[in-house]
Motif scaffolding. Structure first.
Motif, PDB file in Angstrom:
ATOM      1  N   GLY A 105     -21.418  16.108   1.313  1.00 60.18           N
ATOM      2  CA  GLY A 105     -20.482  16.334   2.402  1.00 60.18           C
ATOM      3  C   GLY A 105     -19.290  15.392   2.360  1.00 60.18           C
ATOM      4  N   TYR A 106     -18.363  15.642   3.276  1.00 63.70           N
ATOM      5  CA  TYR A 106     -17.081  14.957   3.230  1.00 63.70           C
ATOM      6  C   TYR A 106     -17.192  13.459   3.482  1.00 63.70           C
ATOM      7  N   MET A 107     -18.158  13.033   4.269  1.00 59.45           N
ATOM      8  CA  MET A 107     -18.275  11.600   4.543  1.00 59.45           C
ATOM      9  C   MET A 107     -18.593  10.815   3.278  1.00 59.45           C
ATOM     10  N   ALA A 108     -19.186  11.460   2.295  1.00 58.39           N
ATOM     11  CA  ALA A 108     -19.398  10.820   0.993  1.00 58.39           C
ATOM     12  C   ALA A 108     -18.270  11.147   0.024  1.00 58.39           C
ATOM     13  N   ASP A 109     -17.821  12.408   0.043  1.00 62.51           N
ATOM     14  CA  ASP A 109     -16.863  12.856  -0.967  1.00 62.51           C
ATOM     15  C   ASP A 109     -15.498  12.184  -0.856  1.00 62.51           C
ATOM     16  N   HIS A 110     -15.118  11.730   0.337  1.00 63.46           N
ATOM     17  CA  HIS A 110     -13.744  11.233   0.480  1.00 63.46           C
ATOM     18  C   HIS A 110     -13.558   9.825  -0.089  1.00 63.46           C
ATOM     19  N   TRP A 111     -14.622   9.224  -0.618  1.00 67.29           N
ATOM     20  CA  TRP A 111     -14.438   7.865  -1.132  1.00 67.29           C
ATOM     21  C   TRP A 111     -15.338   7.474  -2.295  1.00 67.29           C
ATOM     22  N   LEU A 112     -16.511   8.102  -2.453  1.00 63.14           N
ATOM     23  CA  LEU A 112     -17.446   7.617  -3.470  1.00 63.14           C
ATOM     24  C   LEU A 112     -16.893   7.723  -4.885  1.00 63.14           C
ATOM     25  N   HIS A 156      -6.922   3.919   4.392  1.00 63.14           N
ATOM     26  CA  HIS A 156      -7.340   3.187   3.189  1.00 63.14           C
ATOM     27  C   HIS A 156      -7.992   4.101   2.164  1.00 63.14           C
ATOM     28  N   SER A 157      -8.742   5.104   2.625  1.00 58.78           N
ATOM     29  CA  SER A 157      -9.348   6.027   1.673  1.00 58.78           C
ATOM     30  C   SER A 157      -8.291   6.851   0.955  1.00 58.78           C
ATOM     31  N   CYS A 158      -7.231   7.223   1.678  1.00 57.32           N
ATOM     32  CA  CYS A 158      -6.151   7.963   1.043  1.00 57.32           C
ATOM     33  C   CYS A 158      -5.444   7.084   0.012  1.00 57.32           C
ATOM     34  N   VAL A 159      -5.278   5.813   0.327  1.00 59.87           N
ATOM     35  CA  VAL A 159      -4.654   4.903  -0.639  1.00 59.87           C
ATOM     36  C   VAL A 159      -5.499   4.819  -1.913  1.00 59.87           C
ATOM     37  N   HIS A 160      -6.808   4.603  -1.766  1.00 63.07           N
ATOM     38  CA  HIS A 160      -7.569   4.424  -3.008  1.00 63.07           C
ATOM     39  C   HIS A 160      -7.853   5.748  -3.713  1.00 63.07           C
ATOM     40  N   GLN A 161      -7.816   6.869  -3.001  1.00 58.08           N
ATOM     41  CA  GLN A 161      -7.873   8.150  -3.706  1.00 58.08           C
ATOM     42  C   GLN A 161      -6.563   8.398  -4.468  1.00 58.08           C
ATOM     43  N   THR A 162      -5.450   7.956  -3.913  1.00 59.11           N
ATOM     44  CA  THR A 162      -4.183   8.046  -4.643  1.00 59.11           C
ATOM     45  C   THR A 162      -4.222   7.156  -5.871  1.00 59.11           C
ATOM     46  N   TRP A 163      -4.747   5.941  -5.711  1.00 53.98           N
ATOM     47  CA  TRP A 163      -4.922   5.066  -6.880  1.00 53.98           C
ATOM     48  C   TRP A 163      -5.785   5.754  -7.936  1.00 53.98           C
ATOM     49  N   PRO A 172       0.984  13.210  14.958  1.00 53.00           N
ATOM     50  CA  PRO A 172       0.102  13.461  13.813  1.00 53.00           C
ATOM     51  C   PRO A 172       0.116  12.299  12.827  1.00 53.00           C
ATOM     52  N   GLN A 173      -1.008  12.082  12.194  1.00 49.74           N
ATOM     53  CA  GLN A 173      -1.125  10.983  11.246  1.00 49.74           C
ATOM     54  C   GLN A 173      -0.079  11.094  10.132  1.00 49.74           C
ATOM     55  N   ARG A 174       0.212  12.309   9.701  1.00 48.81           N
ATOM     56  CA  ARG A 174       1.157  12.463   8.605  1.00 48.81           C
ATOM     57  C   ARG A 174       2.592  12.171   9.035  1.00 48.81           C
ATOM     58  N   GLU A 175       2.869  12.198  10.324  1.00 52.86           N
ATOM     59  CA  GLU A 175       4.193  11.792  10.799  1.00 52.86           C
ATOM     60  C   GLU A 175       4.331  10.276  10.755  1.00 52.86           C
ATOM     61  N   LEU A 176       3.267   9.584  11.114  1.00 51.99           N
ATOM     62  CA  LEU A 176       3.310   8.120  11.116  1.00 51.99           C
ATOM     63  C   LEU A 176       3.133   7.551   9.715  1.00 51.99           C
ATOM     64  N   HIS A 177       2.300   8.197   8.911  1.00 55.34           N
ATOM     65  CA  HIS A 177       1.992   7.710   7.558  1.00 55.34           C
ATOM     66  C   HIS A 177       2.164   8.865   6.570  1.00 55.34           C
ATOM     67  N   PRO A 178       3.396   9.184   6.216  1.00 53.51           N
ATOM     68  CA  PRO A 178       3.650  10.387   5.427  1.00 53.51           C
ATOM     69  C   PRO A 178       3.151  10.334   3.987  1.00 53.51           C
ATOM     70  N   VAL A 179       2.876   9.151   3.457  1.00 56.05           N
ATOM     71  CA  VAL A 179       2.303   9.083   2.110  1.00 56.05           C
ATOM     72  C   VAL A 179       0.783   9.169   2.175  1.00 56.05           C
ATOM     73  N   PHE A 180       0.179   8.446   3.098  1.00 56.71           N
ATOM     74  CA  PHE A 180      -1.274   8.245   3.089  1.00 56.71           C
ATOM     75  C   PHE A 180      -1.925   8.742   4.385  1.00 56.71           C
ATOM     76  N   ALA A 181      -1.833  10.023   4.639  1.00 56.75           N
ATOM     77  CA  ALA A 181      -2.439  10.580   5.844  1.00 56.75           C
ATOM     78  C   ALA A 181      -3.711  11.362   5.547  1.00 56.75           C
ATOM     79  N   GLY A 182      -4.011  11.632   4.293  1.00 53.21           N
ATOM     80  CA  GLY A 182      -5.170  12.443   3.958  1.00 53.21           C
ATOM     81  C   GLY A 182      -6.439  11.630   3.809  1.00 53.21           C
ATOM     82  N   SER A 183      -7.480  12.307   3.329  1.00 47.75           N
ATOM     83  CA  SER A 183      -8.725  11.630   2.941  1.00 47.75           C
ATOM     84  C   SER A 183      -9.366  10.836   4.060  1.00 47.75           C
ATOM     85  N   PHE A 184      -9.369  11.391   5.267  1.00 51.79           N
ATOM     86  CA  PHE A 184     -10.091  10.862   6.426  1.00 51.79           C
ATOM     87  C   PHE A 184      -9.419   9.665   7.069  1.00 51.79           C
ATOM     88  N   ASP A 185      -9.061   8.643   6.305  1.00 54.47           N
ATOM     89  CA  ASP A 185      -8.403   7.475   6.882  1.00 54.47           C
ATOM     90  C   ASP A 185      -7.425   6.881   5.876  1.00 54.47           C
TER      91      ASP A 185
END
Length: 335
Positions: free
Chosen positions: A316-323, A57-64, A42-55
């Motif tokens: 939808g989510y393809m816009a919401d996860h980063w805009l 980099h999107s999880c990183v900048h949503q965290t920012w 699972p993505q969260r096993e490999l990247h336990p901080v930044f596994a959400g938000s589709f991909d």
């Protein structure tokens, strides 16, 4: 930075979206090259901080985005829930796992340059904000990775998507300056001059169907960081000659988005926001009274209005996860 451009109601909505995104496990865009079935974890096993938000980099900048809003508006509705979510994700063990990945051979190129740039912006925000979280182990690895890469890269990537080197290097430059890293900041300036200093008469046609960045404007946005106001004006005159002509109307005016629910359609929605901040920065960086400053401000305002209309548009989510990140970056910048 003008925090007053982002009202509390808008900031609260953005914070809620960001916190929902960074905790969400699916859908996920899993992009790793694997060398065996044992790597299918699972993505969260490999990247336990930044596994959400589709991909990643999107999880990183949503965290920012969440961290930036908590710094600027600590009393927002939903702030306590946001802090709880960040407490669970940004832990020493989780950051150590992410840092180990990027220190490994598998992390030498993955998410370069776009994801690396956003991580370094997040890292600098946390180092300078007084907030109780730290991604420093990841930031230290990617700082050295970026320095090594940007110091040696002979050519840029002129694209309107994640590979764009001008946008990423501008972000990294600002993050380096914020944390007092003159070596990295200077390397970014050197790269800008090496890549784009000699360029004249930009000949591209924009946008492409998948663009969320403008190759022309991100290049100018990087170069205004590397040059004095007078030198930047001379460079811009040579790079985009006759900017007021019909040739550049497609760059000055927002491009219509036929279907913002489509992944590429959402890219074009975000393009309006990124163009808006580039035009604004260009106007701010030109000498007082320069003939292109009013044009740049007008173009920025038009793109800002168009871009923000998509942020809460229910596309939808393809816009919401980063805009939302792009909208916030336009209004409050990173530093």
């Amino acid at each position: 930075m003008d925090a007053t451009r982002l009202d509390d109601g808008t900031a609260t909505r953005l914070l809620g979206i960001a916190i929902d995104n960074i905790q969400r496990d699916h859908p996920v865009h899993w992009t790793h090259v694997i060398d065996g079935d044992h790597r299918l974890v699972p993505q969260r096993e490999l990247h336990p901080v930044f596994a959400g938000s589709f991909d990643w980099h999107s999880c990183v900048h949503q965290t920012w985005l969440a961290v930036r809003l908590l710094r600027l508006r600590p009393s927002l509705a939903g702030a306590d829930a946001a802090r709880d979510a960040l407490d669970k994700l940004i832990t020493p063990d989780n950051c150590a796992a992410e840092a180990a990945f990027f220190a490994s051979p598998a992390g030498r190129h993955w998410e370069r340059p776009y994801g690396w740039a956003w991580l370094l912006v997040l890292d600098a925000e946390l180092r300078t904000s007084g907030l109780p979280w730290s991604v420093a182990p990841i930031g230290d690895v990617l700082r050295d990775r970026y320095l090594e890469w940007v110091s040696a890269a002979r050519l840029p990537i002129r694209t309107g998507t994640h590979g764009n080197t001008a946008f990423a290097t501008g972000l990294v430059h600002d993050a380096a300056q914020a944390r007092g890293d003159s070596e990295l900041a200077s390397a970014c300036v050197d790269a800008a001059l090496r890549w784009h200093g000699p360029e004249t008469a930009y000949g591209g046609f924009e946008p492409d169907a998948a663009d969320f960045l403008s190759p022309a404007l991100t290049t100018a946005d990087l170069m205004r960081r590397a040059l004095s106001a007078d030198d930047f004006a001379d460079w811009l005159d040579a790079y985009l000659p006759d900017l007021s002509s019909q040739r550049w109307q497609a760059l000055r005016e927002p491009f219509p988005v036929d279907d913002p629910t489509d992944p590429y359609g959402s890219h074009l929605a975000g393009l309006a926001l990124s163009r808006a901040w580039c035009w604004e920065a260009i106007a701010d960086s030109l000498p007082s009274g320069h003939r292109y400053a009013p044009l740049a401000r007008s173009a920025s305002a038009a793109h800002r209005e168009a871009g923000w209309s998509y942020v809460f548009g229910g596309h939808g989510y393809m816009a919401d996860h980063w805009l939302g990140t792009f909208g916030a970056y336009l209004d409050v910048k990173a530093f």
